[in-house]
Design a protein around this motif. Structure first.
Motif, short mmCIF file in Angstrom:
data_model
loop_
_atom_site.label_atom_id
_atom_site.label_comp_id
_atom_site.label_asym_id
_atom_site.label_seq_id
_atom_site.Cartn_x
_atom_site.Cartn_y
_atom_site.Cartn_z
N ARG A 28 40.90 53.57 53.94
CA ARG A 28 41.73 54.35 52.79
C ARG A 28 42.22 53.31 51.97
NH1 ARG A 28 45.07 58.12 55.39
NH2 ARG A 28 43.21 59.48 55.40
N ASP A 29 42.88 52.20 52.47
CA ASP A 29 43.65 51.38 51.77
C ASP A 29 42.95 50.27 51.28
OD1 ASP A 29 43.42 50.13 54.04
OD2 ASP A 29 45.66 49.74 54.61
N SER A 43 31.91 40.29 46.53
CA SER A 43 31.50 41.83 45.98
C SER A 43 32.02 42.82 46.92
CB SER A 43 29.86 41.74 45.79
OG SER A 43 29.51 40.69 44.67
N ALA A 44 31.84 42.69 48.09
CA ALA A 44 32.14 43.62 49.28
C ALA A 44 33.70 43.85 49.05
CB ALA A 44 31.54 43.22 50.72
N ASP A 45 34.32 43.12 49.14
CA ASP A 45 35.93 42.98 48.83
C ASP A 45 36.30 43.67 47.56
OD1 ASP A 45 36.66 41.54 51.27
OD2 ASP A 45 36.84 39.93 50.26
N HIS A 46 35.37 43.34 46.50
CA HIS A 46 35.65 44.00 45.16
C HIS A 46 35.18 45.43 45.17
CE1 HIS A 46 35.08 43.53 40.35
NE2 HIS A 46 36.06 44.03 40.73
N LEU A 47 34.31 45.67 45.70
CA LEU A 47 33.72 47.10 45.79
C LEU A 47 34.63 47.87 46.77
CD1 LEU A 47 31.60 49.51 45.29
CD2 LEU A 47 30.38 48.71 46.99
N ALA A 48 35.28 47.41 47.84
CA ALA A 48 36.20 48.10 48.41
C ALA A 48 37.49 48.35 47.90
CB ALA A 48 36.84 47.27 49.86
N ALA A 49 37.99 47.54 46.83
CA ALA A 49 39.16 47.63 46.25
C ALA A 49 38.87 48.86 45.00
CB ALA A 49 39.66 46.49 45.54
N ILE A 50 37.94 48.90 44.48
CA ILE A 50 37.13 49.66 43.56
C ILE A 50 37.19 51.23 44.14
CG2 ILE A 50 35.36 50.63 42.07
CD1 ILE A 50 35.04 47.46 41.42
N ALA A 51 36.33 51.38 45.21
CA ALA A 51 36.36 52.59 45.86
C ALA A 51 37.47 53.08 46.65
CB ALA A 51 35.43 52.36 47.04
N ALA A 52 38.37 52.23 47.04
CA ALA A 52 39.79 52.83 47.37
C ALA A 52 40.55 53.35 46.10
CB ALA A 52 40.68 51.75 48.11
N GLY A 53 40.78 52.45 45.21
CA GLY A 53 41.08 53.06 43.83
C GLY A 53 40.59 54.43 43.12
N SER A 60 44.69 62.23 43.90
CA SER A 60 45.63 62.87 43.22
C SER A 60 45.12 63.99 42.26
CB SER A 60 46.02 61.68 42.03
OG SER A 60 46.77 60.72 42.88
N ALA A 61 44.00 64.00 41.60
CA ALA A 61 43.49 65.12 40.85
C ALA A 61 43.14 66.17 41.62
CB ALA A 61 42.07 64.58 40.40
N SER A 62 42.84 66.34 43.01
CA SER A 62 42.91 67.41 43.71
C SER A 62 44.15 68.00 44.05
CB SER A 62 42.13 66.96 45.18
OG SER A 62 42.12 67.90 46.08
N MET A 63 45.17 67.06 44.25
CA MET A 63 46.52 67.48 44.49
C MET A 63 46.99 68.34 43.38
SD MET A 63 47.55 66.89 47.62
CE MET A 63 49.34 66.89 47.60
N GLU A 64 46.77 67.82 42.29
CA GLU A 64 47.44 68.35 41.01
C GLU A 64 46.57 69.68 40.50
OE1 GLU A 64 49.78 69.14 37.64
OE2 GLU A 64 50.16 67.74 39.33
N GLN A 74 33.87 64.04 47.77
CA GLN A 74 33.12 63.02 47.30
C GLN A 74 33.68 62.74 45.98
OE1 GLN A 74 28.61 63.16 47.64
NE2 GLN A 74 28.69 63.34 45.51
N ALA A 75 33.62 61.50 45.78
CA ALA A 75 34.01 61.22 44.25
C ALA A 75 32.64 60.43 43.90
CB ALA A 75 34.86 60.12 44.32
N MET A 76 32.48 60.60 42.46
CA MET A 76 31.24 59.59 42.02
C MET A 76 31.62 59.24 40.64
SD MET A 76 27.34 61.38 41.44
CE MET A 76 27.34 61.62 39.61
N ALA A 77 30.88 58.03 40.37
CA ALA A 77 30.97 57.63 39.09
C ALA A 77 29.58 57.23 38.48
CB ALA A 77 31.97 56.22 39.07
N GLU A 78 29.27 57.51 37.33
CA GLU A 78 27.84 57.16 36.88
C GLU A 78 28.13 56.20 35.75
OE1 GLU A 78 24.27 59.24 34.68
OE2 GLU A 78 26.12 60.53 35.24
N PHE A 79 27.50 55.01 35.80
CA PHE A 79 27.74 53.98 34.73
C PHE A 79 26.45 53.54 34.17
CE2 PHE A 79 28.60 52.51 39.06
CZ PHE A 79 27.72 51.51 39.39
N TYR A 80 26.56 52.90 33.05
CA TYR A 80 25.12 52.10 33.00
C TYR A 80 24.56 51.24 33.98
CZ TYR A 80 26.22 54.05 28.43
OH TYR A 80 26.78 54.95 27.38
N GLY A 81 23.58 51.54 34.53
CA GLY A 81 22.81 50.60 35.45
C GLY A 81 22.95 51.23 36.95
#
Length: 134
Positions: A28-29, A43-53, A60-64, A74-81
């Motif tokens: 989670r952290d 890249s794995a370290d970077h992805l882990a930080a992004i995913a945790a964020g 936070s959105a769910s709480m509010e 589930q959280a999902m982000a759609e980006f170019y590529g």
């Protein structure tokens, strides 16, 4: 569950899910637990930080704006590529999956659910205890 078995399960998701590029298990952290072989260490370290964020923002959105329970399926982000999926995979653990743009989100969601069931309670990362020093 040992890391070799967990890595084998993550690699299996890649093999049976067209369009997936990388799979990562993380705490989670934001600490990576293991990942598929095509994802480099940095890249794995970077992805882990992004995913945790992303997961934290979704929490936070769910709480509010959700029912107040703070649950995020589930959280999902759609980006170019590509697409990024993040799902809970046990208490304090998550899976992050990167896919191509053409990947089928329904199939990915289904296969992720099956993988989480296979991993069961074996992928649980309890909160780290504070040492009281900084």
């Amino acid at each position: 569950m040992d890391l070799d078995t967990l890595t084998w399960l993550l690699e299996g998701l890649l093999e049976r899910t067209p369009g997936t590029r990388h799979v990562l298990a993380l705490s989670r952290d934001g600490l990576k637990l293991c990942h598929t072989s095509g994802l480099g260490r940095d890249s794995a370290d970077h992805l882990a930080a992004i995913a945790a964020g992303v997961q934290s923002l979704a929490q936070s959105a769910s709480m509010e704006f959700g029912d107040g329970g703070g649950g995020v399926r589930q959280a999902m982000a759609e980006f170019y590529g590509g697409l990024l999926f993040i799902v809970e995979a046990g208490e304090g653990a998550h899976l992050a999956v990167l896919t191509d743009e053409e990947a089928d989100p329904g199939l990915i969601g289904h296969n992720l659910s099956e993988l989480v069931e296979q991993m069961g309670e074996h992928l649980t990362t309890p909160p780290r205890e504070s040492t009281g020093t900084m």
